[in-house]
Motif scaffolding. Structure first.
Motif, PDB file in Angstrom:
ATOM      1  N   ASP A   5       0.821  -1.210   0.000  1.00 38.12           N
ATOM      2  CA  ASP A   5       0.000   0.000   0.000  1.00 38.12           C
ATOM      3  C   ASP A   5       0.859   1.266   0.000  1.00 38.12           C
ATOM      4  OD1 ASP A   5       0.941  -0.203   2.567  1.00 38.12           O
ATOM      5  OD2 ASP A   5      -1.029  -0.400   3.504  1.00 38.12           O
ATOM      6  N   SER A   6       2.162   1.083  -0.291  1.00 37.06           N
ATOM      7  CA  SER A   6       3.066   2.224  -0.402  1.00 37.06           C
ATOM      8  C   SER A   6       4.218   1.812  -1.312  1.00 37.06           C
ATOM      9  CB  SER A   6       3.597   2.615   0.977  1.00 37.06           C
ATOM     10  OG  SER A   6       4.400   1.584   1.496  1.00 37.06           O
ATOM     11  N   PHE A   7       5.115   2.756  -1.584  1.00 37.97           N
ATOM     12  CA  PHE A   7       6.320   2.400  -2.319  1.00 37.97           C
ATOM     13  C   PHE A   7       7.149   1.458  -1.454  1.00 37.97           C
ATOM     14  CE2 PHE A   7       5.382   6.516  -4.337  1.00 37.97           C
ATOM     15  CZ  PHE A   7       5.418   6.124  -5.672  1.00 37.97           C
ATOM     16  N   ILE A   8       7.795   0.494  -2.101  1.00 40.02           N
ATOM     17  CA  ILE A   8       8.607  -0.480  -1.362  1.00 40.02           C
ATOM     18  C   ILE A   8       9.950  -0.675  -2.063  1.00 40.02           C
ATOM     19  CG2 ILE A   8       6.612  -1.729  -0.448  1.00 40.02           C
ATOM     20  CD1 ILE A   8       7.215  -3.919  -2.584  1.00 40.02           C
ATOM     21  N   ILE A   9      10.906  -1.162  -1.307  1.00 38.78           N
ATOM     22  CA  ILE A   9      12.172  -1.614  -1.882  1.00 38.78           C
ATOM     23  C   ILE A   9      11.892  -3.013  -2.440  1.00 38.78           C
ATOM     24  CG2 ILE A   9      14.557  -2.279  -1.409  1.00 38.78           C
ATOM     25  CD1 ILE A   9      14.335   0.651  -0.933  1.00 38.78           C
ATOM     26  N   LEU A  10      12.095  -3.177  -3.735  1.00 42.97           N
ATOM     27  CA  LEU A  10      11.767  -4.465  -4.359  1.00 42.97           C
ATOM     28  C   LEU A  10      12.804  -5.547  -4.070  1.00 42.97           C
ATOM     29  CD1 LEU A  10      10.460  -3.405  -7.885  1.00 42.97           C
ATOM     30  CD2 LEU A  10       9.131  -4.227  -5.930  1.00 42.97           C
ATOM     31  N   ALA A  66       5.493 -11.974  -5.012  1.00 40.10           N
ATOM     32  CA  ALA A  66       5.200 -13.357  -4.623  1.00 40.10           C
ATOM     33  C   ALA A  66       6.361 -13.961  -3.835  1.00 40.10           C
ATOM     34  CB  ALA A  66       4.898 -14.207  -5.854  1.00 40.10           C
ATOM     35  N   VAL A  67       7.587 -13.735  -4.262  1.00 40.96           N
ATOM     36  CA  VAL A  67       8.720 -14.334  -3.547  1.00 40.96           C
ATOM     37  C   VAL A  67       8.982 -13.626  -2.221  1.00 40.96           C
ATOM     38  CG1 VAL A  67       9.797 -15.248  -5.637  1.00 40.96           C
ATOM     39  CG2 VAL A  67      10.537 -13.029  -4.758  1.00 40.96           C
ATOM     40  N   GLN A  68       8.465 -12.409  -2.070  1.00 42.02           N
ATOM     41  CA  GLN A  68       8.628 -11.698  -0.799  1.00 42.02           C
ATOM     42  C   GLN A  68       7.570 -12.095   0.228  1.00 42.02           C
ATOM     43  OE1 GLN A  68       9.006  -7.476  -1.385  1.00 42.02           O
ATOM     44  NE2 GLN A  68      10.936  -7.693  -2.443  1.00 42.02           N
ATOM     45  N   ASN A  69       6.543 -12.829  -0.191  1.00 44.07           N
ATOM     46  CA  ASN A  69       5.521 -13.335   0.732  1.00 44.07           C
ATOM     47  C   ASN A  69       4.910 -12.252   1.622  1.00 44.07           C
ATOM     48  OD1 ASN A  69       5.701 -16.078  -0.082  1.00 44.07           O
ATOM     49  ND2 ASN A  69       7.575 -16.273   1.112  1.00 44.07           N
ATOM     50  N   GLY A  70       4.675 -11.077   1.078  1.00 44.85           N
ATOM     51  CA  GLY A  70       4.020 -10.018   1.841  1.00 44.85           C
ATOM     52  C   GLY A  70       4.909  -9.293   2.830  1.00 44.85           C
ATOM     53  N   GLU A  71       6.186  -9.606   2.837  1.00 44.21           N
ATOM     54  CA  GLU A  71       7.128  -8.946   3.758  1.00 44.21           C
ATOM     55  C   GLU A  71       7.873  -7.862   2.992  1.00 44.21           C
ATOM     56  OE1 GLU A  71       9.620 -11.923   5.516  1.00 44.21           O
ATOM     57  OE2 GLU A  71       7.902 -13.167   6.069  1.00 44.21           O
ATOM     58  N   TYR A  72       7.346  -6.628   3.049  1.00 40.14           N
ATOM     59  CA  TYR A  72       7.870  -5.539   2.249  1.00 40.14           C
ATOM     60  C   TYR A  72       8.613  -4.537   3.099  1.00 40.14           C
ATOM     61  CZ  TYR A  72       4.249  -7.465  -0.757  1.00 40.14           C
ATOM     62  OH  TYR A  72       3.457  -8.311  -1.476  1.00 40.14           O
ATOM     63  N   GLU A  73       9.596  -3.904   2.492  1.00 44.33           N
ATOM     64  CA  GLU A  73      10.334  -2.816   3.139  1.00 44.33           C
ATOM     65  C   GLU A  73       9.790  -1.503   2.579  1.00 44.33           C
ATOM     66  OE1 GLU A  73      14.869  -1.100   3.470  1.00 44.33           O
ATOM     67  OE2 GLU A  73      14.578  -3.188   2.901  1.00 44.33           O
ATOM     68  N   PRO A  74       8.893  -0.829   3.327  1.00 42.05           N
ATOM     69  CA  PRO A  74       8.287   0.396   2.803  1.00 42.05           C
ATOM     70  C   PRO A  74       9.285   1.545   2.740  1.00 42.05           C
ATOM     71  CG  PRO A  74       7.506  -0.047   5.021  1.00 42.05           C
ATOM     72  CD  PRO A  74       8.394  -1.185   4.641  1.00 42.05           C
ATOM     73  N   ILE A  75       8.995   2.489   1.874  1.00 45.20           N
ATOM     74  CA  ILE A  75       9.819   3.688   1.714  1.00 45.20           C
ATOM     75  C   ILE A  75       8.983   4.893   2.142  1.00 45.20           C
ATOM     76  CG2 ILE A  75      11.000   5.178   0.059  1.00 45.20           C
ATOM     77  CD1 ILE A  75      11.268   2.758  -1.772  1.00 45.20           C
ATOM     78  N   GLU A  76       9.577   5.721   2.947  1.00 45.80           N
ATOM     79  CA  GLU A  76       8.901   6.984   3.279  1.00 45.80           C
ATOM     80  C   GLU A  76       9.487   8.067   2.396  1.00 45.80           C
ATOM     81  OE1 GLU A  76       8.061   8.317   7.134  1.00 45.80           O
ATOM     82  OE2 GLU A  76       8.180   6.315   8.017  1.00 45.80           O
ATOM     83  N   LEU A  77       8.601   8.754   1.693  1.00 42.35           N
ATOM     84  CA  LEU A  77       9.053   9.832   0.806  1.00 42.35           C
ATOM     85  C   LEU A  77       8.803  11.185   1.407  1.00 42.35           C
ATOM     86  CD1 LEU A  77       7.724   8.406  -2.571  1.00 42.35           C
ATOM     87  CD2 LEU A  77      10.017   8.264  -1.654  1.00 42.35           C
TER      88      LEU A  77
END
Length: 164
Positions: A95-100, A153-164
């Motif tokens: 729901d935000s920008f993430i580090i892919l 899919a390979v991240q299994n919902g574990e995202y590193e969000p980015i604050e802009l």
């Protein structure tokens, strides 16, 4: 003997190696190599099958760029869209920008995705010049989105969000 700065298209036309058609097929080849490398690291059987199918289709895309008879078809695009729909339903969308790039697999898929995007830009120019059909541009566009979904899919919902 052929000069090192020249190569043949399928119609045996001799062109410079920096010809836009060769640039496009080179980008497709690079993306295919990164997809293949990512595939060797992915444990999920379904994701490996998807990547194998993508690799097969990329040979069609490359052929199309250099004037071959084998081309991306409406059926190929439909299959890609079906796979996209499958993955959209299977992954948690951020729901935000993430580090892919979270790990080696997501980084490899990210490189493949960015290389596909370069191939898409080259295909747009080929399309504008009448060298390829728009369907190729659309297929490459959707392929980059599919690779994005595979990263999720390979991240299994574990995202590193980015604050802009």
């Amino acid at each position: 003997m052929k000069k090192a700065n020249k190569t043949h298209l399928f119609n045996l036309e001799l062109v410079d190696k920096d010809d836009l058609r060769i640039e496009a097929v080179g980008s497709i080849d690079e993306a295919n190599a990164f997809i293949g490398l990512a595939k060797t690291k992915i444990e999920d059987k379904k994701l490996r099958e998807i990547l194998t199918d993508v690799q097969t289709m990329m040979f069609k895309a490359g052929s199309q760029c250099v004037g071959g008879d084998v081309k991306i078809s409406e059926g190929d695009l439909k299959n890609l869209l079906n796979t996209i729909n499958y993955l959209q339903n299977a992954v948690k969308m951020p729901d935000s920008f993430i580090i892919l790039e979270k790990d080696e697999i997501s980084a490899l898929l990210s490189i493949a995705r960015s290389t596909v995007r370069r191939a898409e830009r080259r295909a747009v120019t080929l399309y504008r010049n009448g060298a390829v059909e728009y369907l190729l541009v659309e297929w490459l566009n959707k392929l980059s989105y599919l690779l994005y979904l595979m990263i999720l899919a390979v991240q299994n919902g574990e995202y590193e969000p980015i604050e802009l």
